[in-house]
Design an enzyme around this catalytic site. Sequence first.
Site, short mmCIF file in Angstrom:
data_model
loop_
_atom_site.label_atom_id
_atom_site.label_comp_id
_atom_site.label_asym_id
_atom_site.label_seq_id
_atom_site.Cartn_x
_atom_site.Cartn_y
_atom_site.Cartn_z
N LYS A 1 37.49 13.08 54.24
CA LYS A 1 38.80 13.46 53.70
C LYS A 1 39.15 12.67 52.45
CE LYS A 1 40.86 15.95 57.42
NZ LYS A 1 42.00 16.33 58.21
N LYS B 1 31.27 22.46 58.91
CA LYS B 1 32.19 22.85 59.99
C LYS B 1 33.18 23.92 59.49
CE LYS B 1 36.04 20.59 61.20
NZ LYS B 1 37.10 19.82 61.83
N LYS C 1 40.15 24.72 59.09
CA LYS C 1 41.34 25.49 58.71
C LYS C 1 41.82 25.14 57.31
CE LYS C 1 44.21 23.17 62.06
NZ LYS C 1 44.36 21.74 61.77
P1 ATP Z 1 41.50 20.24 59.16
O1 ATP Z 1 40.61 21.21 58.47
O2 ATP Z 1 42.93 20.32 58.73
O3 ATP Z 1 40.95 18.86 59.23
P2 ATP Z 1 40.53 21.24 61.67
O4 ATP Z 1 40.30 22.70 61.50
O5 ATP Z 1 39.36 20.34 61.72
O6 ATP Z 1 41.59 20.74 60.64
P3 ATP Z 1 42.10 19.94 63.75
O7 ATP Z 1 43.53 20.15 63.89
O8 ATP Z 1 41.69 18.67 63.08
O9 ATP Z 1 41.39 21.13 62.98
O10 ATP Z 1 41.38 20.09 65.14
C1 ATP Z 1 41.95 20.54 66.34
C2 ATP Z 1 40.86 20.63 67.39
O11 ATP Z 1 39.95 21.68 67.06
C3 ATP Z 1 40.01 19.36 67.52
O12 ATP Z 1 39.73 19.11 68.87
C4 ATP Z 1 38.74 19.71 66.79
O13 ATP Z 1 37.64 19.00 67.28
C5 ATP Z 1 38.62 21.20 67.09
N1 ATP Z 1 37.88 21.88 66.03
C6 ATP Z 1 38.26 22.05 64.76
N2 ATP Z 1 37.35 22.74 64.06
C7 ATP Z 1 36.34 23.02 64.92
C8 ATP Z 1 35.09 23.71 64.79
N3 ATP Z 1 34.71 24.25 63.66
N4 ATP Z 1 34.31 23.82 65.90
C9 ATP Z 1 34.69 23.29 67.09
N5 ATP Z 1 35.86 22.62 67.26
C10 ATP Z 1 36.67 22.48 66.20
#
Ligand code: ATP
Length: 332
Positions: free
Chosen positions: A115, A197, A200
Amino acid sequence: MFNNQPVSYSGVQPSGNLTIGNYLGAIKNFASFSEAYKCFYCVVDEHAITVRQTPADLRRRTYETLALYMACGLDPEKNTLYVQSHVHEHAELAWILNCFTMFGELSRMTQFKDKSAKHADNINAGLFTYPTLMAADILLYQTDVVPVGVDQKQHVELCRDIAERFNQLFPDTFTVPEPIISKSGMKIMSLADPTKKMSKSDENVNAVVYILDDKDTIIRKFKRAVTDSETCVRLGEGKDGINNLIGIYSCFTGKSAEEIEKEFEGRGYGEFKLAVGEACADALAPVQQKYRELLADKGALEAQMKKGAEEASWYARRTLSKVQKKLGFVKI
Ligand code: ATP
Ligand code: LTN
């Protein structure tokens, strides 16, 4: 453990539209703990401001994330669903834990490195101490298990180290939690770059399938998903795109990889991608319907936030007070 009941705790940031990665890696699995555990699921708005947010968007997404929790099957009678900033103990315990967390430990966190590379103009102290706030979330509720996607495992492990360190100095303060990584949805990858990954906050909307995308959009996104030059639907090294699609199809249909390989024997990628899109859209349709109904009644969502915050505060207050006493803070 709280009152002899094991505790499950997790959180999602209201930092963007939720993806099928959030759904398969985290939220979908939360409901499976409802019977045997005391469950707390939080909308972590304080974590979200570690990167810049537009206030109106953050506010709207906080409602939306709570509605999505419920639409994904979390019954607010069986689970404590609440918003992090409504329970002030989180920020207070985070400060205390900052004083029991080492600079070197935080420097090693891969999410911080990622980040800070992505937001090079705003490498703030909150981004750096993000894991101590997450540890506070978890430890306030004497949590036993933390269901998360694999990307959060390192943070939960740091939380364990902090809890053990604190317990060594002040015995019997915190339960030491275990991360629970759901095998199927471990890590859903980006459709545009399957070595990354699905996230969002990705700027490329075609790389990401959102829980609220309509059927046509979902099918179009899967059709465009990056794969490889082979034509045979099977798992393999260097076939990150197809591996990812097989994983997603397996999560939505409950079929194993072998069953999927058999099902698509002699059929091309085009047919397979369409099937993945359809399975995904069909599985999400009832979630979307429920979500729309819930979001239409803001008053009910606010009542839910209030009830959740009251329930959570009761637990959080007890742990924080115990910690403050152990540290030698004067109670008046
Ligand atoms: P950002 O992109 O804003 O960092 P993010 O999409 O990674 O956000 P978070 O809010 O950080 O989402 O994650 C919420 C939950 O979803 C966490 O438990 C995270 O491990 C899970 N998660 C997020 N993206 C994935 C993915 N691509 N595959 C599996 N689990 C995920
Ligand atoms: N850091 C997590 C969200 C999060 C969380 C938590 C998860 C904040 N507090 C406590 C589990 C337990 C993320 O970015 N996915």
